[in-house]
Design a protein around this motif. Sequence first.
Motif, PDB file in Angstrom:
ATOM      1  N   TRP A 414      45.116  69.511  82.192  1.00  0.00           N
ATOM      2  CA  TRP A 414      44.813  70.669  83.036  1.00  0.00           C
ATOM      3  C   TRP A 414      45.816  70.770  84.186  1.00  0.00           C
ATOM      4  CZ3 TRP A 414      41.193  74.062  81.426  1.00  0.00           C
ATOM      5  CH2 TRP A 414      40.291  73.616  80.458  1.00  0.00           C
ATOM      6  N   ASN A 415      46.303  71.986  84.378  1.00  0.00           N
ATOM      7  CA  ASN A 415      47.255  72.250  85.457  1.00  0.00           C
ATOM      8  C   ASN A 415      46.760  73.409  86.307  1.00  0.00           C
ATOM      9  OD1 ASN A 415      49.598  70.429  84.661  1.00  0.00           O
ATOM     10  ND2 ASN A 415      49.330  71.617  82.780  1.00  0.00           N
ATOM     11  N   ARG A 416      47.044  73.313  87.579  1.00  0.00           N
ATOM     12  CA  ARG A 416      46.635  74.375  88.506  1.00  0.00           C
ATOM     13  C   ARG A 416      47.618  75.536  88.432  1.00  0.00           C
ATOM     14  NH1 ARG A 416      45.348  73.504  94.985  1.00  0.00           N
ATOM     15  NH2 ARG A 416      45.589  75.695  95.637  1.00  0.00           N
ATOM     16  N   VAL A 417      47.085  76.764  88.341  1.00  0.00           N
ATOM     17  CA  VAL A 417      47.894  77.972  88.261  1.00  0.00           C
ATOM     18  C   VAL A 417      47.644  78.811  89.515  1.00  0.00           C
ATOM     19  CG1 VAL A 417      48.379  80.073  86.953  1.00  0.00           C
ATOM     20  CG2 VAL A 417      47.769  77.972  85.750  1.00  0.00           C
ATOM     21  N   ALA A 418      48.716  79.204  90.193  1.00  0.00           N
ATOM     22  CA  ALA A 418      48.590  80.012  91.409  1.00  0.00           C
ATOM     23  C   ALA A 418      48.071  81.402  91.079  1.00  0.00           C
ATOM     24  CB  ALA A 418      49.936  80.112  92.112  1.00  0.00           C
ATOM     25  N   ASN A 419      47.284  81.967  91.997  1.00  0.00           N
ATOM     26  CA  ASN A 419      46.659  83.269  91.724  1.00  0.00           C
ATOM     27  C   ASN A 419      47.620  84.437  91.874  1.00  0.00           C
ATOM     28  OD1 ASN A 419      46.376  84.519  94.555  1.00  0.00           O
ATOM     29  ND2 ASN A 419      45.435  82.499  94.838  1.00  0.00           N
ATOM     30  N   MET A 420      48.735  84.249  92.538  1.00  0.00           N
ATOM     31  CA  MET A 420      49.776  85.276  92.677  1.00  0.00           C
ATOM     32  C   MET A 420      49.218  86.597  93.222  1.00  0.00           C
ATOM     33  SD  MET A 420      52.295  83.478  91.591  1.00  0.00           S
ATOM     34  CE  MET A 420      53.580  84.693  91.435  1.00  0.00           C
ATOM     35  N   ASN A 421      48.102  86.498  93.983  1.00  0.00           N
ATOM     36  CA  ASN A 421      47.442  87.686  94.533  1.00  0.00           C
ATOM     37  C   ASN A 421      46.984  88.656  93.452  1.00  0.00           C
ATOM     38  OD1 ASN A 421      47.720  86.905  97.271  1.00  0.00           O
ATOM     39  ND2 ASN A 421      49.851  87.642  97.262  1.00  0.00           N
ATOM     40  N   GLU A 422      46.833  88.146  92.197  1.00  0.00           N
ATOM     41  CA  GLU A 422      46.400  88.981  91.090  1.00  0.00           C
ATOM     42  C   GLU A 422      44.979  88.660  90.657  1.00  0.00           C
ATOM     43  OE1 GLU A 422      48.013  91.446  89.741  1.00  0.00           O
ATOM     44  OE2 GLU A 422      49.864  91.198  90.883  1.00  0.00           O
ATOM     45  N   THR A 423      44.427  87.560  91.144  1.00  0.00           N
ATOM     46  CA  THR A 423      43.071  87.159  90.797  1.00  0.00           C
ATOM     47  C   THR A 423      42.444  86.510  92.015  1.00  0.00           C
ATOM     48  OG1 THR A 423      41.747  85.911  89.198  1.00  0.00           O
ATOM     49  CG2 THR A 423      43.848  84.933  89.878  1.00  0.00           C
ATOM     50  N   SER A 424      41.155  86.238  91.938  1.00  0.00           N
ATOM     51  CA  SER A 424      40.403  85.854  93.129  1.00  0.00           C
ATOM     52  C   SER A 424      40.714  84.455  93.622  1.00  0.00           C
ATOM     53  CB  SER A 424      38.897  85.955  92.840  1.00  0.00           C
ATOM     54  OG  SER A 424      38.543  85.105  91.764  1.00  0.00           O
ATOM     55  N   SER A 425      41.232  83.585  92.753  1.00  0.00           N
ATOM     56  CA  SER A 425      41.520  82.224  93.201  1.00  0.00           C
ATOM     57  C   SER A 425      42.474  81.561  92.223  1.00  0.00           C
ATOM     58  CB  SER A 425      40.227  81.398  93.293  1.00  0.00           C
ATOM     59  OG  SER A 425      39.730  81.111  92.004  1.00  0.00           O
ATOM     60  N   ASP A 426      43.095  80.475  92.676  1.00  0.00           N
ATOM     61  CA  ASP A 426      43.830  79.634  91.745  1.00  0.00           C
ATOM     62  C   ASP A 426      42.856  79.103  90.692  1.00  0.00           C
ATOM     63  OD1 ASP A 426      45.875  80.093  93.482  1.00  0.00           O
ATOM     64  OD2 ASP A 426      46.218  77.986  94.011  1.00  0.00           O
ATOM     65  N   TYR A 427      43.400  78.681  89.551  1.00  0.00           N
ATOM     66  CA  TYR A 427      42.527  78.227  88.476  1.00  0.00           C
ATOM     67  C   TYR A 427      43.238  77.141  87.681  1.00  0.00           C
ATOM     68  CZ  TYR A 427      45.377  81.616  85.880  1.00  0.00           C
ATOM     69  OH  TYR A 427      46.421  82.328  85.335  1.00  0.00           O
ATOM     70  N   LEU A 428      42.493  76.538  86.768  1.00  0.00           N
ATOM     71  CA  LEU A 428      43.053  75.510  85.897  1.00  0.00           C
ATOM     72  C   LEU A 428      43.383  76.100  84.542  1.00  0.00           C
ATOM     73  CD1 LEU A 428      40.788  72.388  86.592  1.00  0.00           C
ATOM     74  CD2 LEU A 428      42.963  73.027  87.671  1.00  0.00           C
ATOM     75  N   SER A 429      44.463  75.597  83.961  1.00  0.00           N
ATOM     76  CA  SER A 429      44.887  76.048  82.644  1.00  0.00           C
ATOM     77  C   SER A 429      45.309  74.841  81.821  1.00  0.00           C
ATOM     78  CB  SER A 429      46.052  77.039  82.755  1.00  0.00           C
ATOM     79  OG  SER A 429      46.547  77.399  81.475  1.00  0.00           O
ATOM     80  N   ALA A 430      44.879  74.843  80.546  1.00  0.00           N
ATOM     81  CA  ALA A 430      45.290  73.785  79.609  1.00  0.00           C
ATOM     82  C   ALA A 430      46.004  74.442  78.440  1.00  0.00           C
ATOM     83  CB  ALA A 430      44.081  72.999  79.124  1.00  0.00           C
ATOM     84  N   PHE A 431      47.247  74.038  78.225  1.00  0.00           N
ATOM     85  CA  PHE A 431      48.033  74.547  77.100  1.00  0.00           C
ATOM     86  C   PHE A 431      47.966  73.507  75.996  1.00  0.00           C
ATOM     87  CE2 PHE A 431      52.106  75.270  74.856  1.00  0.00           C
ATOM     88  CZ  PHE A 431      51.914  76.606  74.511  1.00  0.00           C
ATOM     89  N   LEU A 432      47.175  73.804  74.975  1.00  0.00           N
ATOM     90  CA  LEU A 432      46.868  72.821  73.943  1.00  0.00           C
ATOM     91  C   LEU A 432      47.770  73.028  72.732  1.00  0.00           C
ATOM     92  CD1 LEU A 432      42.967  73.030  74.119  1.00  0.00           C
ATOM     93  CD2 LEU A 432      44.521  71.605  75.466  1.00  0.00           C
ATOM     94  N   THR A 433      48.500  72.011  72.378  1.00  0.00           N
ATOM     95  CA  THR A 433      49.389  72.077  71.223  1.00  0.00           C
ATOM     96  C   THR A 433      48.903  71.205  70.074  1.00  0.00           C
ATOM     97  OG1 THR A 433      50.764  70.321  72.169  1.00  0.00           O
ATOM     98  CG2 THR A 433      51.400  72.597  72.644  1.00  0.00           C
ATOM     99  N   SER A 434      47.983  70.315  70.339  1.00  0.00           N
ATOM    100  CA  SER A 434      47.450  69.437  69.311  1.00  0.00           C
ATOM    101  C   SER A 434      46.049  69.905  68.906  1.00  0.00           C
ATOM    102  CB  SER A 434      47.377  67.996  69.810  1.00  0.00           C
ATOM    103  OG  SER A 434      46.684  67.186  68.878  1.00  0.00           O
ATOM    104  N   PRO A 435      45.790  70.110  67.617  1.00  0.00           N
ATOM    105  CA  PRO A 435      44.445  70.530  67.187  1.00  0.00           C
ATOM    106  C   PRO A 435      43.357  69.545  67.598  1.00  0.00           C
ATOM    107  CG  PRO A 435      46.037  70.841  65.408  1.00  0.00           C
ATOM    108  CD  PRO A 435      46.754  70.077  66.489  1.00  0.00           C
TER     109      PRO A 435
END
Length: 1226
Positions: A414-435
């Motif tokens: 999980w990595n933190r993603v900046a909101n870039m003033n486009e959404t209400s808050s920063d959030y977590l994102s997981a880029f999954l490459t393994s099934p």
Amino acid sequence: MRNLLSQLLAMGPELAAFILTAPLLSSRGAYAITQTPVPSPNLDLDDLGRVAIGGDFDSISLYTYEGQTEDTTNSNGSQLLLTRYPDGDFYSLALADAYITTMCPFVRRDGSLAGVVVGGNFTSLGGVEAQGIALYNPNTTMITALPGLSGKVNAVYCDADAGTVYVGGSFMGANSTNALAWTSEWTNLPFAGFNGPVTSITKNEAGNIVFGGSFGGLGNTTTPEVSDGQVINLSAGNISAEGSTSTAGFSDPRNIICKTSAQSGQGDTWLLADETPGYWQGDFAFGFNPTKLRLYNTQQDNRGTRTWYFENLNSGGILNMNYLSTDGRNESCSLNCPLPNDNSTYQDFDFAPSVGMNSFRIYITDWYGDGGGFDGIELFQDDMFSFAVDLFNEPQCDGVSNGSSSTASPAYLWNRVANMNETSSDYLSAFLTSPSNVGPNTTVVFTPNIVQSGNYSITVYTPGCLVDNSCDTRGVVNITGTMTSEAPPITTTLYQTNNYDKFDQVYYGYVDVDTDSFKPAVTLAPVPGQNTPLTVVAQRVRFELLTTTGGLNGLFEYNPNMAEVDTDFSSSVIDSAGANLNPDAQVNAVISTGGTLYVAGNFSGDGISNVMSVNSNATALAGGGLNGEVQTIFPNASVLYMGGRFSNTADSTVEGLNGVASYDTDSNEWAALGAGVNGLVDNLVPLPINVTDGNLEECLTVNGDFTSVNGFGGNDAFEADGFAVWVPSMQNWLNNIPESDVAVRGQLVAYTEVPGSSTLYAGQISSQESGFSDAVALVGSGEPSLMSLGVELRPSGSSSSSMRKRAIGPDQSFSGVYNGYFYEQNNLNITILGGRFLATATNGSTVEDLLFINNTGSSQVVTGLTDLDSGSTFVAMDVYETSLFAGGAVSGSLGGGQVGGIIRYELAAGALADTQPPGLNGEDVIVNSIAVQPNSAHVYVGGSFASAGSLPCATLCYYDVNAEQWNTPASGLGGTITNMIWSSKNELIIAGNLTVDGNTTTMATYNANQQTYQQYTGASALPGPISAMTPANQQYDEFWAAGTATTNGSSYLAKFRNGAWTTVSGLGPGTTIRGLQVISLTTSHASSALIPDSEILLLTGSLNIAAYGNASAALFNGSAYQPFILTQRQDGSQGSIASFFVSKQSALLGGSGGHLALGFVVLIGLAIALALLFAIVVAGILIERARRRREGYVPMSMDKSTGNLQRIPPESLLGGLGEKESPPKI
């Protein structure tokens, strides 16, 4: 069927095509939406005889209207707003980034159409940001957002009499929950909504509005008993200050976060410089809605803050605050809010009103002593959130809060993603490459701080995919919640494919307060089995306390003429009907028809199961109702169609009601639709279809979560991916009607009739003119039509790994028909299809991969092969006399012997030849091209192989039919051949991925007389190997070629002329060109340097045409592409066309056999000369006889007594001898 086709063809191909391919689908009504026909292709097919195309498809249509497309349906939850072309195909009006659930035409009180209201859980429609609801104008095609809602819309009802749209769902808007009204703006209903979601709305005979859903009373959100109970985590922000003191230990503005007056002094107090105004500022990566500010004034060194103000930096406004003065009075302030000097604790200030923000400033304007400052600051809100970024969650300061929290696991994903003033808050994102990570082992667990037990609405917030450009990899997540210590967990799934922020209510119900042994929690995890790469996001979860009047149970009748709502619900028969059901009734559908209200859902009570009628009281339907949940009702006159999860009536007296049933309200009888389906049905949508003979019939599409339709009454079960069509007039499924060739697939979720315009639909649906699989005839010149070849092909079930390894050029991922041949010589009429498929022979057996449709006799006979290895693929074929040579990736046993790459079949005998060509050998043997040498018995075979039988013969060999043996043409050629064309009786043009004498090339020539290979001039200039080729003129010195570029894998198209190649642009990524053919036109196109104005280039394959999209065949006029044929597979994916074949190959440029042999050319020329000479002599004789008749000559007498004297007297012969004065000139 064959006799019918023969009779129709006897009328002429154009008439037959018209009869057979009159629109199979049709739609009714006016077309306010502009639907522009495309120009006719003007193909001249008259001289080509029979014409057909083969490929990998289950449905096919010609491109006839602008906007038609074969683009695949989405599996990511997005849906389309659709209408239909006059020929019945579906036309996309707008794409929603999530589900469309409901629609209705909004007619104003003056009768004018304001537009069509479209509701769902989308965040954008047609590229317009719209939260759950929008207005579509069918006259202008404009989409207008109706801002003000946050959440999901489940139901809309347009009341034309009142000019009002009633909206229900799971949302917040204005000052209402789950129900609102729209006129020209949002209007609160007098009952402020419901304490649970609304799923259906209708108007009854009394003119009242009936709401159905999962609610227990009227009501709205409420303030918790412990107000301001949630602490905003100020330590998570970027804290700064202006005017700070330089004194060590007092200058850091973060000193006062999470501190109280009990903690003051160095490191715990923030001070301004002496006699200096200044401010304390916080900027945060999340939003909040503060209700209370708590300030601790400093008393450090007799200093203190006297007055201050609070500035919202998001709006730039100074906010109004309410407070209790030191003498106990309620006061308010804005610009100069006071703080007492001698207060050793704190002073609270309430925001009036509360305003959302993520950045603010507290500006100190006056002070006590030498300067101002603070010992502590706290900010509170009523909203209960748990953020995925745990830093944003509640702190635990001085026992005020137990603190909310979250846990992401495994943390490294999980990595933190900046909101870039486009959404209400920063959030977590997981880029999954393994099934292995796509499942319950990848989670974010949200744990809120619940300070009061009660009924809560729990909402999951999902940031839009445009923020981080992850739209292509977003998918579906499971949401699991534990709400009480005793109840089982709740679970639901959410699509995360939204373009913009969306809000999904995942639970409404009771939630326990935090204890030492139990804490409510919500867990987010990806749904297992999704493709990778996959992006999963987690932002925040909101717990919202609700209040209610109680007294309702899933039904509410609202009188819009009453300004206030009577909460004595017993006065309403409808409200009472709901109240008499068992608690927690779930109403999914309410409709009013024939003066009666019908209610369906998941409920029971007093002999009623899941469906009931309401007139003067609530009444069970026949059999007590149904034995499972009802999701939807569609009324059609006196018949009600119902879909859901049931299998019988409640008393088990009517079998076959699996997922779908009909109920006749006149006879009060249930009836099955066949035997139903094997799963859930959640939507029933009517659809007019020309089922047979051009008769338009009102059919019913059955949509849901099922995989097959059950067999009944002699009809076998068949696979269905959540979609089937019931034909009421025939009491059967469309799939079971043999006379129907229409193909419809996808899903429909909603529809609405629109006054003065076409019907609108919502879902993911496609229809093609013909449901023909893999091969179809093209009939008629100029503007051709499609016609069946009289056989049904099915996909091959083989997925043999050895077959997949064979490099079948660009076609290696395709099945279906690769090639075809019309044989119409020696009194035979046989259509041959080759590829990878299954079919049923006339004798009922299953044949594979090579098929013979024999129309020589009075009835059609279908035969084929049965003994080859499953998964064999026939790619190429040609005929010598009556011997068919067919090759490809072919292996197995035929006639007791092994075959490899190629077989020989005797068409006259209808059987395999007694002697088969010895098999080709090598690694991954494949035959891509077969060409019989003109005026010889030599069959040339090209592809990828190392030897023929025991003969070393790589890449190209020829088989001598008379000698029945392989021969090596010459040495020096290597690689893989994909195409071969005889340009004369002795010169063979070869294309592919080749080497000649060790030099890499894409084209070469072979001279059969000299038995030599030579690189083709300029072939090395192409960007990669050739996969398709056709001559561009009859001199065979110009060619079209297509292939794959070596550098980047993209497809290319090029023309060879004047000794050089010209590359043509306009095809996008994903293009695979499988075939090329130059065709004459009935009407010339604009002049072009690449193509004569009387011809056009046909491209087949899987094409991505710039500014259009996908097509399976296109026409290129030298300057632009026009889609020609659109196809799809059964699963809704894009189909492909491999080949274009005709019966009169000599009339087709580049036809099999190349030029005529020189001897034939001489003989034909001599015959023409003799015919002309004979015509001249006959004409001369006739002219001479006519002249003599004019001069008085008569036929000679045949009287023997006078001889010829009467016909020519002697004086006539001799009388003129003396008249000439000079002798004749010699």
